[in-house]
Scaffold this motif. Structure first.
Motif, mmCIF file in Angstrom:
data_model
loop_
_atom_site.group_PDB
_atom_site.id
_atom_site.type_symbol
_atom_site.label_atom_id
_atom_site.label_comp_id
_atom_site.label_asym_id
_atom_site.label_seq_id
_atom_site.Cartn_x
_atom_site.Cartn_y
_atom_site.Cartn_z
ATOM 1 N N TRP A 95 -28.246 9.661 11.726
ATOM 2 C CA TRP A 95 -28.039 9.756 13.176
ATOM 3 C C TRP A 95 -26.635 9.276 13.507
ATOM 4 C CZ3 TRP A 95 -26.619 6.031 16.676
ATOM 5 C CH2 TRP A 95 -26.742 6.355 18.030
ATOM 6 N N SER A 96 -25.874 10.094 14.187
ATOM 7 C CA SER A 96 -24.516 9.717 14.609
ATOM 8 C C SER A 96 -24.181 10.515 15.857
ATOM 9 C CB SER A 96 -23.509 9.999 13.487
ATOM 10 O OG SER A 96 -22.212 9.604 13.869
ATOM 11 N N GLN A 97 -24.219 9.851 17.008
ATOM 12 C CA GLN A 97 -23.989 10.518 18.288
ATOM 13 C C GLN A 97 -22.877 9.824 19.066
ATOM 14 O OE1 GLN A 97 -25.245 13.313 19.040
ATOM 15 N NE2 GLN A 97 -27.017 13.504 17.675
ATOM 16 N N THR A 98 -22.220 10.570 19.931
ATOM 17 C CA THR A 98 -21.141 10.012 20.745
ATOM 18 C C THR A 98 -21.709 9.166 21.877
ATOM 19 O OG1 THR A 98 -21.112 11.918 22.216
ATOM 20 C CG2 THR A 98 -19.718 12.033 20.252
ATOM 21 N N LYS A 99 -20.824 8.297 22.411
ATOM 22 C CA LYS A 99 -21.246 7.453 23.534
ATOM 23 C C LYS A 99 -21.628 8.304 24.742
ATOM 24 C CE LYS A 99 -17.470 5.009 23.390
ATOM 25 N NZ LYS A 99 -16.433 4.025 23.748
ATOM 26 N N SER A 100 -20.878 9.375 24.963
ATOM 27 C CA SER A 100 -21.160 10.220 26.127
ATOM 28 C C SER A 100 -22.512 10.916 25.999
ATOM 29 C CB SER A 100 -20.037 11.252 26.314
ATOM 30 O OG SER A 100 -19.931 12.087 25.165
ATOM 31 N N TYR A 101 -22.848 11.340 24.773
ATOM 32 C CA TYR A 101 -24.143 12.002 24.565
ATOM 33 C C TYR A 101 -25.286 11.028 24.852
ATOM 34 C CZ TYR A 101 -28.079 14.248 22.197
ATOM 35 O OH TYR A 101 -29.307 14.781 21.909
ATOM 36 N N THR B 77 -23.478 4.738 13.286
ATOM 37 C CA THR B 77 -24.277 5.648 12.459
ATOM 38 C C THR B 77 -25.513 4.911 11.949
ATOM 39 O OG1 THR B 77 -22.308 6.851 11.732
ATOM 40 C CG2 THR B 77 -24.297 7.108 10.397
ATOM 41 N N LEU B 78 -26.659 5.569 12.021
ATOM 42 C CA LEU B 78 -27.904 5.031 11.473
ATOM 43 C C LEU B 78 -28.375 5.910 10.327
ATOM 44 C CD1 LEU B 78 -29.968 4.135 14.670
ATOM 45 C CD2 LEU B 78 -28.713 2.563 13.198
ATOM 46 N N VAL B 79 -28.796 5.272 9.259
ATOM 47 C CA VAL B 79 -29.313 5.991 8.096
ATOM 48 C C VAL B 79 -30.796 5.658 7.951
ATOM 49 C CG1 VAL B 79 -29.183 6.287 5.600
ATOM 50 C CG2 VAL B 79 -27.079 6.002 6.945
#
Length: 319
Positions: free
Chosen positions: A106-112, A131-133
């Motif tokens: 999981w790796s998402q932007t702050k805006s998302y 990032t979360l694994v």
């Protein structure tokens, strides 16, 4: 009398002044609180991860990261929500993660995250980690037997006329392959019964592993049934046969019959016959001795404690 009335009037005026003072004090406090809560503050909170839409064939292992530290900027009223309940972030495995090698990432932007998890009054300043694994394993469905743990004692002359029945006698275990593979059986809670002279019917809890949310079991309890009857002892004469006699050798042995005692329910007593038993002596087990050892090879399923009274069968080799 006039002095008393004057005193009461002065006391009333004094109490009214005190009440007005307290009212103004409370009003000032409320205004101060609202003023404080209407301002914006920045703070960092630990958010628990809520995993949704995890593929049914997979299970997320406990060694995966379970928290995000997020620095937020928002007004005080919003902060009250976070302090009174555990803040959480939902991660949708259908659209928020991708698979890489043997993990989900999981790796998402702050805006998302801001747009999907928070309202317009909240601004995300920082996320740690970014990032979360998620380590995962393949779900395994395995059927394991139920093992009865019991100490059941019957009244004199009574016994179980058939094997105890467990319903179900096996259950399904579902979970990570590495964990489920270690489970060979599931035991019941221990049951202790004494002086039993009537049929048994009990509900037993299963001893399932505690604090293991990754494994599920199809049942958490089973039923135990047992038919109990009056028993009696019986004795029959059963012919003895000898096997593995070398070709060309002639044996004479005595006795030709042995007594076999057994324990059986009264309802089945008349159905037991000597032909239901089989006693054999194996010549290969003689070992230079002058006698054979009789063994009870077969007996009816509905008898208990069947045993041979003779321990030796004498024999001679004839020409």
């Amino acid at each position: 009398m006039i002095k008393k009335v004057k005193s009461e009037i002065l006391a009333s005026i004094k109490n009214r002044k005190i009440n007005v003072f307290i009212l103004f004090l409370l009003s000032a406090f409320v205004i101060l609180i609202f003023t404080k809560l209407s301002k914006e503050y920045t703070n960092t909170l630990a958010f628990t991860i809520l995993k949704i839409n995890v593929p049914q064939e997979n299970v997320i292992l406990n060694d995966s990261n379970m928290q995000l530290r997020i620095t937020l900027k928002t007004h005080g009223f919003k902060w009250l929500n976070y302090y009174f309940k555990n803040p959480s972030i939902s991660i949708d495995f259908d659209k928020d993660v991708y698979q890489k090698d043997s993990v989900f990432v999981w790796s998402q932007t702050k805006s998302y995250i801001n747009n999907t998890q928070f309202d317009k009054h909240v601004e995300i300043l920082n996320i740690t980690p970014d990032t979360l694994v998620f380590n995962y394993d393949t779900n395994l469905i395995k059927t394991v037997p139920v093992v009865l743990r019991s100490d059941i004692k019957f009244s004199a002359g009574f016994d179980a006329s058939e094997n105890f029945i467990l319903e179900p006698d096996s259950i399904q275990v579902i979970g990570p392959k590495v964990s489920v593979a270690k489970i060979k059986n599931v035991e019941t809670d221990s049951i202790i019964l004494t002086e039993i002279r009537a049929d048994i019917q009990e509900i037993l809890r299963l001893k399932l592993p505690e604090n293991n949310q990754q494994i599920t079991f199809s049942e958490n309890e089973i039923s135990l049934r047992g038919k109990v009857e009056k028993f009696t002892e019986g004795t029959l004469k059963v012919p003895v046969s000898v096997i593995n006699v070398p070709k060309g050798m002639h044996l004479k042995y005595f006795p030709k019959e042995v007594s076999v005692s057994f324990y059986v329910s009264l309802s089945n007593f008349n159905s037991i016959e000597s032909k239901n038993f089989k006693v054999e002596c194996d010549y290969n087990k003689v070992n230079n001795s002058s006698f054979l050892i009789p063994e009870l090879i077969a007996f009816p399923e509905n008898v208990k404690n069947a045993k041979i009274s003779h321990k030796r069968i004498e024999f001679i080799i004839s020409e």
